[in-house]
Design an enzyme around this catalytic site. Sequence first.
Site, mmCIF file in Angstrom:
data_model
loop_
_atom_site.group_PDB
_atom_site.id
_atom_site.type_symbol
_atom_site.label_atom_id
_atom_site.label_comp_id
_atom_site.label_asym_id
_atom_site.label_seq_id
_atom_site.Cartn_x
_atom_site.Cartn_y
_atom_site.Cartn_z
ATOM 1 C CB ILE A 29 -0.890 -0.046 1.253
ATOM 2 C CG1 ILE A 29 -1.869 -1.209 1.095
ATOM 3 C CG2 ILE A 29 -1.614 1.269 1.476
ATOM 4 C CD1 ILE A 29 -2.743 -1.475 2.276
ATOM 5 C CB CYS B 136 6.884 10.485 7.353
ATOM 6 S SG CYS B 136 7.871 9.185 6.625
ATOM 7 N N PRO C 219 1.623 5.646 -0.540
ATOM 8 C CG PRO C 219 3.233 6.996 0.532
ATOM 9 C CD PRO C 219 3.056 5.669 -0.179
#
Length: 467
Positions: A137, A273, A139
């Site tokens: 998955i 991040c 982003p």
Amino acid sequence: MAVLENQIDEIVRKVVKELKKTENTEISKGNKFGVFEDMNKAIEAAALAQKKFKDYSLEYREKIINSMREEIRKNIKYLSRLAFEETQMGRYEDKIKKNKLVIEKTPGVEDLKSEVFTGDNGLTLLELSPYGVIGAITPSTNPTETIICNSIGMIAAGNAVVFSPHPRAKNASITTIEILNEAIEKAGGPKNLIVTVSDPNIEKAQVMMEHEKIDMIVATGGPGVVKAALSSGKKAIGAGAGNPPVVVDETAEIEKAAKDIIEGCSFDNNLPCIAEKEVVVVDNVADYLIFCMKQNNALLIEDRKDLNRLEKLILEPDGKPNKDYIGKNVSYILKKAGIECEDSVKVAIMEVDKNHPFFKEELMMPILPIVRAKDVDEAIKMAIEAEGGNRHTAIMHSKNIDNLTRFAKEIKTTVFVKNGPSFAGIGFGGEGFTTFTIAGPTGEGLTSPRSFTRKRRCVLVGGFTIK
Ligand code: 1VU
């Protein structure tokens, strides 16, 4: 004003179109390498590819990875442009830097180091073997970078990959996957070693996470998808959000600290991040730090009314960031808040107290709150609180080894950067390999091919020891 904005938009669209014509020449158009409408079919295709791929030698795997790096290298500008235009977040020039970083510094098969035990009873090998088919998955914040980096690492480890890209970055993600798949086939690898769906969404991601042929899940993204992956009942690697604090103590080289902080915080408009999200500075060097930040294209918001308008604009009523402003240029944000701002400004800084939502929430915008502490002890305490137990990344500027060591030990983050910009922590201007999947919650840390393997033991009793 609105007329002017429309005219500017029109000019930008024309320039982008012209640029695309020149940047687009490298890509083979119209192919659908590895892209399926149906998630189940995508997974079946990847499972078949992995069955073939498991018989490829390590040398062949490396050849395939070199081809992937080469094809992406040719399309770097195109992919960076696509991601920027589609997500409307970040900075095109920085996306180029991030994509270059993952092509050059994501490890390949050399990362798969075996261990060996020998003695009177013979020989035991501990080997790193593929998981099989990995569901990944990815982003919207680092869409192409995460797919490139995950693909290299997962394939180096001998796996096939099924991607579920963030819906808001689907075109850039699918194009990246097509280019990678084409490169794999070009090098003689199996078809559909990397697959995805043409219209990704959370329902299809859920189908992927529950499918019996998915052996491992790797989720890089917001709290929702990471939680879903960790609740899937399968082996999962979770790489979620952080809220990286910077501590500056009185022993730091202030001019350098200011420059590093502004560079790290403004990189791709604060989307990574690991980027600096808030500063705690010891009071007696705070004024000089702010002065030096201003010398490095930071704009200090001092007027309480300006700050109020900015708060209203970028925070939701619950104090969370307004997603419309995530990854936007600071000049865009400030102008929307009615604050004058030159386009050369990289970051807006403001003094707040430790309970302010700018300090406690990960904004993912070039908006940098600064809190004063009376001494380093208080600074460390406030920084740990702001990090919120994510254990992701922290940064410190100090010449005092005891202070550096104490903060690193107490904050327990996966990445700790001393006297440099945050991006040094992922190998950009710092030593070491890179990744965009930093697995704090599940403990793998900075992921590399070995993170995507199963450890298996192979024992030969009573032989092959010549000690
Ligand atoms: O609207 P729904 O709730 O139905 O669905 C959500 C979400 O579940 C879904 N979705 C996905 N579906 C399929 N595949 C995916 N990969 C996927 N990801 C999300 O899409 C809907 C919207 O999701 P969202 O809330 O994530 O997206 P927004 O566009 O509303 O918000 C975007 C931000 C950026 C705020 C959000 O994604 C976020 O908080 N991201 C965390 C930051 C991040 O990306 N961290 C990892 C960075 S690693 C790094 O930088 C290493 C250096």
